[in-house]
Design an enzyme around this catalytic site. Structure first.
Site, PDB file in Angstrom:
ATOM      1  N   GLU A   1       8.614   0.153   2.096  1.00  0.00           N
ATOM      2  CA  GLU A   1      10.581   0.899   1.133  1.00  0.00           C
ATOM      3  C   GLU A   1      11.648   0.597   2.007  1.00  0.00           C
ATOM      4  O   GLU A   1      12.234  -0.146   1.512  1.00  0.00           O
ATOM      5  CB  GLU A   1      10.390   2.764   1.364  1.00  0.00           C
ATOM      6  CG  GLU A   1       9.330   3.670   0.416  1.00  0.00           C
ATOM      7  CD  GLU A   1       9.631   4.963   0.630  1.00  0.00           C
ATOM      8  OE1 GLU A   1      10.124   5.069  -0.471  1.00  0.00           O
ATOM      9  OE2 GLU A   1       9.231   5.219   0.890  1.00  0.00           O
ATOM     10  N   GLU A  48       0.287   6.280  -0.101  1.00  0.00           N
ATOM     11  CA  GLU A  48       0.962   8.639   0.162  1.00  0.00           C
ATOM     12  C   GLU A  48      -0.037   9.925  -0.733  1.00  0.00           C
ATOM     13  O   GLU A  48      -0.077  10.375  -0.091  1.00  0.00           O
ATOM     14  CB  GLU A  48       1.967   8.336  -0.170  1.00  0.00           C
ATOM     15  CG  GLU A  48       3.026   8.412   0.841  1.00  0.00           C
ATOM     16  CD  GLU A  48       3.433   7.149   0.660  1.00  0.00           C
ATOM     17  OE1 GLU A  48       4.756   5.977   1.678  1.00  0.00           O
ATOM     18  OE2 GLU A  48       3.253   5.512  -0.179  1.00  0.00           O
TER      19      GLU A  48
END
Length: 699
Positions: free
Chosen positions: A104, A124
């Protein structure tokens, strides 16, 4: 965290928190400080963000996540926003691994350069989370909804040159991504052209209808998936990706953050995070820590020609480790070769292996019926029939051919390592090594030292299992068989006890499946083979008399030729691999002892689950007290990865704590008079309840 300035005015900000560059609270604070400084420095014209050659960043630190929760994600999200709106071109340089919030950070840069072979992705969902630093908003703006959903929900980590990951990168280079990123950053700064980050793009701008169809298609797929934490998180991800098209960027970030916080509070997320941390914690083995004398293993010897031995050989060959496989007769050696070749032939036909890779791996294998040929191996794994006398003869012979210091490992399910090691004059070199399932498929391997096993032996084997073989290695102090066996014995015994009280086997199994177990206990025993389960229980009978009733039942069923799924009948009737309730099985189960009353109301699924969970946790507590396990989380890791316990519940010890230790003790006490050996609560629970302690902190 470090920073430097090139002569051309490019600030190089380097993440430096080995070995994984995880984004802890401290690491994020340091990054924020040096980033703000670089942005404010007029001599800095562009910024490069990098890690080291091994790793860019694996993302948010889960230990800090357990303490800080959404605050840690918000901290990472704030830095991503700063990168995005830096007022100067920012280029991320990736090497090694870039996952989760690490990726990210890279998405928030204005350009990305990666070394070929770098692996990136969003794992995730497997840890009970979704991206929370803008990943669900920036990713679809860069590669579209369909590809973004594949990456975010699939949870795969892949090479950067693989589509659709490659679309994220300005350049993919063979060497020096940092230098290439500096040049890209300098070119951007000097060009005078407008450079824009992902936030400046409109999600679905090129084809809004296709973007919406991708969301609808994924929702249709998810509607058919089993209900549970994975589906719930996947649906939240789909909503976030949809928000990227429907909402302004800032509102989309808020939507993502709210979804993250909602998911974080669920039991499923908690359990998945615990399972991940338990696996990581299992690497800390005391024997390995005490010894600084771990040796290298270059060649592995395997004794036996059967399926188990072939699986061990395949596990090593897949890792590029040469194998010498021994069987006492030439036909056994040939059978082993055929088994191994057949596995690789199938892999080639299915496209999972090239013909060249097959040839390379088979070239590492040597078969022999001449025992001294094992003398070139630093590790010899015995994988013959699970008969104590046979194993003792093997080890008695091995000590005459194994080189000094070689590890002699037994793949035994039930026999004490001390009794196997007693047949040699070098018990310090003898250890148990048990793979859960076929070794070449098994993720979990238990390292089981005996009372005389040397620390260096454990250290060497543990390093080999985890490093070279890439398996999850867990220390087990049982000294005999895998750590999961006492818990499975308790589960099977308690389930049978419920049947004796009038609860049908299929009712028990349905309750377990409803609460997440991959299979019910009676179905699982049928699949293993009732004769096999009986053999295991009989081997424990001297220290586990509580299994007498179940063993008697299994003996009656096997005598009636109902040995389980492979013969079409056991606790169930089997047809085309599917179990069906069979009332006739009840007659065989209770032949000569009388069927239990059937007029009492059946317990609810929740009652059955809590009772069986309680006996597993109770057996785990006894295992801890007896030194069979180092920590509750090790028991959880073994039961999740080796015994089919639902991963999203974290493991039986974690699930028991979530249910409440007071409740667990209450359930046990309700049955303690009927079978004290099984249900009497272990003293550990009383100690924890009295002191306010928790199983989850005993790591």
């Amino acid at each position: 965290m470090s920073s430097s300035l090139t002569g051309d005015g490019v600030a190089v900000l380097r993440l430096s928190r080995p070995p994984r560059n995880s984004l802890t609270r401290t690491a994020l604070s340091e990054l924020s400080e040096v980033l703000d400084s670089a942005i404010a420095d007029a001599s800095v014209h562009a910024i490069v963000l990098c890690g080291d050659a091994r790793v860019f960043s694996i993302g948010l630190d889960l230990d800090d996540m357990e303490e800080l929760g959404p605050a840690l994600a918000a901290q990472a999200g704030g830095i991503c926003e700063t990168l995005d709106q830096a007022g100067k071109p920012v280029v991320a340089a990736l090497s090694g691994h870039a996952t989760g919030a690490g990726l990210e950070l890279a998405l928030a840069a204005h350009a990305r350069v990666a070394r070929r072979g770098t692996r990136a992705g969003f794992p995730e969902i497997a840890r009970g989370l979704l991206p929370a630093a803008g990943g669900t908003q920036r990713l679809p703006r860069l590669i579209g909804a369909r590809a973004a959903l594949d990456l975010l929900i699939g949870g795969r980590v892949m090479a950067v040159q693989t589509e659709p990951m490659a679309k994220l990168f300005t350049q993919i280079v063979d060497n020096d991504p940092e230098g290439a990123a500096e040049q890209v950053a300098l070119d951007m700064a000097q060009s005078g052209a407008l450079w824009l980050g992902a936030r400046a793009r409109v999600a679905g701008e090129e084809d809004p209808a296709a973007y919406a169809r991708a969301i609808a298609d994924r929702r249709a797929e998810l509607s058919k998936a089993p209900e549970g934490p994975w589906r719930m998180i996947a649906e939240q991800i789909a909503r976030c990706v949809e928000a990227a098209q429907l909402l302004p960027f800032e509102a989309g970030l808020e939507f993502e953050r709210a979804a993250f916080e909602e998911v974080l509070e669920t039991d499923g997320s908690d359990g998945l995070r615990h399972a991940y941390l338990a696996e990581r914690c299992a690497a800390r083995m005391p024997d390995a820590a005490k010894s600084a004398h771990a040796s290298s293993i270059e060649t592995v010897g395997v004794v036996g020609g059967g399926p188990t031995a072939a699986g061990v050989a395949l596990c090593c060959l897949d890792a590029g480790v040469p194998v010498v496989q021994f069987d006492r007769v030439a036909s056994g050696v040939e059978d082993a070769r055929k088994r191994i070749a057949s596995v690789y032939d199938t892999a080639v036909s299915e496209g999972r292996l090239t013909a060249e890779m097959r040839a390379t791996r088979l070239g590492l294998w040597t078969g022999t019926a001449h025992l001294p040929d094992l003398g070139r191996a630093q590790l010899i794994v015995e994988a013959v029939a699970d008969n104590l006398e046979t194993k003792q003869r093997v080890f008695g012979a091995l000590e005459h051919v194994a080189p000094q210091g070689a590890i002699l490992a037994s793949h035994s399910m039930i026999h004490p390592i001390s009794e196997i090691a007693g047949s040699t004059s070098r018990p310090e070199d003898v250890v148990g090594l048990f793979f859960h399932g076929p070794a070449h498929h098994a993720r979990l391997a238990e390292v089981i030292p005996g009372p005389d096993t040397d620390d260096a032996t454990v250290a060497t084997l543990a390093a080999f299992v985890r490093g070279r073989l890439g398996r999850l290695g867990v220390w087990s102090g049982t000294g005999r068989g895998p750590m999961s066996e006492p818990l499975l014995t308790a589960l099977r015994t308690a389930a049978w006890h419920m049947v004796e009280q009038g609860v049908p086997p299929d009712h028990v199994d349905a309750a377990l499946r409803r609460h997440g177990m991959i299979r019910g206990v009676f179905e699982a025993m049928d699949r293993v083979g009732l004769d096999v389960v009986l053999k295991r229980l009989s081997a424990q009978a001297g220290r586990a008399d509580l299994t007498h009733g179940l063993r008697s039942c299994l003996a009656r069923l096997t005598e009636a030729e109902r040995r389980g799924a492979r013969v079409g009948a056991g606790f169930y009737q089997w047809s085309e691999g599917t179990p069906h309730p069979d009332d006739a099985a009840i007659d065989f189960m209770f032949e000569g002892v009388g069927r239990p009353p059937s007029d009492a109301p059946l317990p609810k699924a929740r009652q059955i689950w809590l009772r069986l969970l309680a006996v597993m946790a109770n057996a785990g507590a006894r295992l801890l007290r007896d030194g069979g396990a180092l920590r509750p989380s090790d028991i959880d890791a073994v039961m999740v990865d080796g015994a089919g316990f639902p991963r999203w519940r974290g493991g039986p010890m974690h699930a028991a704590e979530r249910a409440g230790l007071v409740q667990i003790v209450k359930v046990l006490k309700e049955q303690a008079d009927t079978l004290p050996e099984l249900y009497t609560p272990d003293a550990l629970f009383a100690d924890l309840i009295k002191t306010g302690g928790r199983l989850s902190v005993m790591t």
